[in-house]
Design a protein around this motif. Structure first.
Motif, short mmCIF file in Angstrom:
data_model
loop_
_atom_site.label_atom_id
_atom_site.label_comp_id
_atom_site.label_asym_id
_atom_site.label_seq_id
_atom_site.Cartn_x
_atom_site.Cartn_y
_atom_site.Cartn_z
N ALA A 42 -38.83 -18.20 18.74
CA ALA A 42 -40.00 -17.44 19.18
C ALA A 42 -39.65 -15.95 19.28
O ALA A 42 -40.42 -15.09 18.83
CB ALA A 42 -40.51 -17.96 20.52
N GLN A 43 -38.50 -15.66 19.84
CA GLN A 43 -38.06 -14.27 19.97
C GLN A 43 -37.84 -13.63 18.60
O GLN A 43 -38.27 -12.50 18.35
CB GLN A 43 -36.77 -14.23 20.79
N GLN A 44 -37.20 -14.35 17.70
CA GLN A 44 -36.91 -13.81 16.37
C GLN A 44 -38.18 -13.56 15.56
O GLN A 44 -38.30 -12.55 14.87
CB GLN A 44 -35.98 -14.74 15.60
N ALA A 46 -41.10 -12.75 16.63
CA ALA A 46 -41.73 -11.53 17.13
C ALA A 46 -41.01 -10.28 16.60
O ALA A 46 -41.65 -9.30 16.20
CB ALA A 46 -41.74 -11.53 18.66
N LEU A 47 -39.69 -10.32 16.58
CA LEU A 47 -38.93 -9.17 16.10
C LEU A 47 -39.11 -8.96 14.60
O LEU A 47 -39.25 -7.83 14.13
CB LEU A 47 -37.44 -9.33 16.43
N PHE A 48 -39.09 -10.04 13.82
CA PHE A 48 -39.24 -9.91 12.37
C PHE A 48 -40.64 -9.47 11.97
O PHE A 48 -40.82 -8.84 10.93
CB PHE A 48 -38.86 -11.21 11.65
N LYS A 49 -41.64 -9.78 12.77
CA LYS A 49 -43.00 -9.36 12.47
C LYS A 49 -43.21 -7.88 12.75
O LYS A 49 -44.11 -7.26 12.20
CB LYS A 49 -44.02 -10.18 13.28
N SER A 50 -42.38 -7.33 13.60
CA SER A 50 -42.48 -5.92 13.94
C SER A 50 -42.12 -5.06 12.74
O SER A 50 -41.29 -5.43 11.92
CB SER A 50 -41.54 -5.59 15.10
N GLU A 51 -42.73 -3.91 12.65
CA GLU A 51 -42.40 -2.99 11.56
C GLU A 51 -41.43 -1.90 12.00
O GLU A 51 -41.13 -0.98 11.25
CB GLU A 51 -43.69 -2.37 11.02
N LYS A 52 -40.93 -2.02 13.22
CA LYS A 52 -40.00 -1.02 13.74
C LYS A 52 -38.58 -1.35 13.29
O LYS A 52 -38.11 -2.47 13.49
CB LYS A 52 -40.05 -1.01 15.27
N PRO A 53 -37.87 -0.41 12.69
CA PRO A 53 -36.47 -0.65 12.27
C PRO A 53 -35.59 -1.11 13.44
O PRO A 53 -34.70 -1.93 13.26
CB PRO A 53 -36.02 0.69 11.73
N LYS A 54 -35.86 -0.58 14.62
CA LYS A 54 -35.08 -0.95 15.80
C LYS A 54 -35.19 -2.46 16.08
O LYS A 54 -34.22 -3.10 16.47
CB LYS A 54 -35.57 -0.14 17.01
N ASP A 55 -36.39 -3.03 15.89
CA ASP A 55 -36.58 -4.46 16.12
C ASP A 55 -35.87 -5.30 15.07
O ASP A 55 -35.33 -6.36 15.36
CB ASP A 55 -38.08 -4.81 16.15
N SER A 56 -35.85 -4.83 13.84
CA SER A 56 -35.14 -5.53 12.78
C SER A 56 -33.64 -5.57 13.07
O SER A 56 -32.98 -6.59 12.89
CB SER A 56 -35.40 -4.85 11.44
N GLN A 58 -32.33 -5.39 16.04
CA GLN A 58 -32.15 -6.29 17.19
C GLN A 58 -32.15 -7.75 16.73
O GLN A 58 -31.38 -8.57 17.23
CB GLN A 58 -33.24 -6.07 18.24
N ALA A 59 -32.99 -8.08 15.76
CA ALA A 59 -33.03 -9.44 15.23
C ALA A 59 -31.67 -9.80 14.63
O ALA A 59 -31.16 -10.91 14.83
CB ALA A 59 -34.15 -9.58 14.20
N ALA A 64 -26.25 -12.57 15.15
CA ALA A 64 -24.80 -12.43 15.30
C ALA A 64 -24.34 -12.95 16.67
O ALA A 64 -23.31 -13.62 16.77
CB ALA A 64 -24.38 -10.98 15.10
N THR A 65 -25.11 -12.67 17.71
CA THR A 65 -24.77 -13.14 19.05
C THR A 65 -24.83 -14.66 19.12
O THR A 65 -23.95 -15.30 19.70
CB THR A 65 -25.73 -12.51 20.09
#
Length: 126
Positions: A42-44, A46-56, A58-59, A64-65
């Motif tokens: 669910a978290q991923q 949301a991040l992948f749907k974002s168009e912000k490079p920062k969110d990509s 973070q995904a 990696a984590t």
């Protein structure tokens, strides 16, 4: 033996066959269990749907984590032939196609690759 139950501390064997992008990699990992699996997805999404490079970015860090938490050992080597330690910093530097393959296996999205007799490894060394 195949099982549909993942007991606490269960460790599975993984294998990624050599491709044009990365060498063959043997690894041991702790499979994701349902609660972790669904929350992470669910978290991923949301991040992948974002168009912000920062969110990509973070995904990618989240993947990696997750891998750092679930990988127990592997036989991945650096370009100079030294074993690569499993750490967040190193997982952020893993070849992207290999990272995606490891993620798919650890999350249970895809099976291990078939292993040819000459690719079998006795000891992972990590």
């Amino acid at each position: 033996m195949k099982t549909g139950f993942i007991p606490d501390g269960y460790t599975a064997e993984g294998f990624c066959a050599e491709t044009d992008f990365y060498p063959a990699v043997h690894f041991q990992y702790r499979p994701c269990v349902g609660t972790e699996h669904y929350g992470f997805n669910a978290q991923q999404v949301a991040l992948f749907k974002s168009e912000k490079p920062k969110d990509s970015e973070q995904a990618r860090k989240n993947i990696a984590t997750l891998l750092a938490k679930h990988l127990v050992s592997w036989d991945l080597l650096s370009p100079d032939g030294n074993p690569v330690e499993i750490s967040l910093a190193n997982l952020l530097r893993v070849e992207p196609n290999l990272s995606a393959k490891l993620y798919g296996i650890v999350m249970g999205y895809e099976p291990n690759d078939d292993e040819k007799p000459d690719e079998k490894k006795a000891d992972l060394g990590n």
